[in-house]
Scaffold this active site. Structure first.
Site, PDB file in Angstrom:
ATOM      1  N   CYS A 145       0.844  -1.202   0.000  1.00  0.00           N
ATOM      2  CA  CYS A 145       0.000   0.000   0.000  1.00  0.00           C
ATOM      3  C   CYS A 145       0.874   1.245   0.000  1.00  0.00           C
ATOM      4  CB  CYS A 145      -0.925  -0.002   1.215  1.00  0.00           C
ATOM      5  SG  CYS A 145      -1.945   1.486   1.348  1.00  0.00           S
ATOM      6  N   CYS A 148      -0.227   3.976   2.382  1.00  0.00           N
ATOM      7  CA  CYS A 148       0.085   3.711   3.789  1.00  0.00           C
ATOM      8  C   CYS A 148       1.560   3.931   4.098  1.00  0.00           C
ATOM      9  CB  CYS A 148      -0.284   2.268   4.151  1.00  0.00           C
ATOM     10  SG  CYS A 148      -1.992   1.814   3.791  1.00  0.00           S
ATOM     11  N   ASP A 149       2.443   3.486   3.216  1.00  0.00           N
ATOM     12  CA  ASP A 149       3.869   3.414   3.553  1.00  0.00           C
ATOM     13  C   ASP A 149       4.792   4.209   2.638  1.00  0.00           C
ATOM     14  OD1 ASP A 149       3.720   1.380   5.764  1.00  0.00           O
ATOM     15  OD2 ASP A 149       2.800   0.214   4.165  1.00  0.00           O
TER      16      ASP A 149
END
Length: 318
Positions: A145, A148-149
């Site tokens: 993701c 997300c990261d």
């Protein structure tokens, strides 16, 4: 075996302990609907492998996936949710659509439990490369993701594996953060929509490598580089990247749904809102969402599924 091990017949059973399942539990608990949640073999779902989440509202400094899911669990238990770490291995469906007769769930310990409604929130598993060294690098250079990261690799070199819409979207997002983005595609073309392809091709710091297959990840505690094979000439290339983002698809956890609950061609549960084709059975989260796949959208659909269950239980269906 009967349901007496849990002491009651439930109004609703929730299958899955991710954002969708726990959110549904919170809403059911506050509505005083008798329910129980079975987490399955992976409590917390995919978020457990996310080191830090910075795009979930309410946590200005971010929060680990583990801690976020522990907070979800604690909040649901505060309102009375029973959380059990069993897996549901089978659903025996009541085929009479106009009666409130019970559906039945079968657990991994052979216990059978009757219930008026079921929320399936079993999520999906990301497809992985299935190569050496992959598992230990999840969360340490290997991610699924970018939203997300990706931020943790600002001004770094990264790679996206895949050629579909998700790969294109991840690459566009990362191109605004990272110094360089390599897109590694096993095919000889992208499968992403034409609009996304055009966007990707117009980004200066994105470079696409077609006919390339990842064969080796370099690094033990942390990703350092990735080896790829050029499938047209069999030559190997080394990409010095600090992170790779997999975008090669997901596998929805819908084995227990077969053959009665309707699935789409990719195996996701087909829903209207969160309502399946079987009266009394609802689905929430990634198991029915092939597009967004975010913690917050899963939580939202968990809320909706609980509200739909409440409506279903209070409606005279005879």
């Amino acid at each position: 075996m009967s349901s007496r091990g849990f002491g009651k017949i439930f109004d609703c059973i929730i299958i899955g302990g991710g954002p969708a399942g726990y959110t549904a539990a919170i809403y059911l608990a506050r509505a005083e609907i008798k329910h129980i949640l079975f987490t399955g073999f992976k409590p917390g779902g995919q978020l457990i492998s996310t080191n830090k989440i910075e795009n979930y509202p309410g946590f200005k400094d971010g929060i680990s996936g583990y801690n976020l899911m522990e907070s979800f669990k604690a909040q649901s238990e505060k309102f009375g949710t029973q959380v059990k770490y069993n897996s549901v291995v089978k659903i025996n469906i009541n085929s009479k659509p106009k009666s409130m007769n019970m559906h039945e769930t079968v657990l991994d310990n052979s216990l059978k439990i009757k219930t008026k409604a079921i929320i399936i929130a079993t999520g999906a598993n990301n497809r992985y490369l299935n190569i050496e060294n992959e598992k230990q690098l999840i969360g340490n250079g290997l991610y699924t993701c970018a939203n997300c990261d990706g931020y943790f690799f600002k001004e770094k070199q990264v790679a996206v594996i895949g050629g579909g819409d998700k790969a294109a979207e991840e690459s566009i997002y990362l191109s605004n953060i990272c110094k360089k983005v390599y897109i590694i595609i096993r095919d000889n073309k992208m499968k992403a929509s034409k609009i996304l392809q055009k966007q990707v091709l117009n980004i200066n710091n994105v470079e696409i490598f077609y006919n390339h297959k990842v064969i080796k990840l370099i690094g033990k505690q942390k990703l350092k580089a990735v080896y790829c094979k050029n499938l047209t000439n069999n030559r190997n290339s080394l990409f010095n990247v600090e992170a790779i983002f997999l975008a090669i698809g997901q596998i929805p956890n819908t084995l227990i749904c077969k053959p009665n609950i309707t699935l789409d061609k990719d195996g996701y549960i087909i829903t209207k809102s969160t309502i399946t084709n079987i009266p009394g059975i609802f689905a929430a989260g990634d198991v029915q969402d092939s597009r967004y796949r975010q913690a917050i959208t899963s939580a939202a659909s968990g809320c909706i599924s609980a509200l739909e269950v409440e409506k279903y239980l209070r409606t005279d269906v005879d």
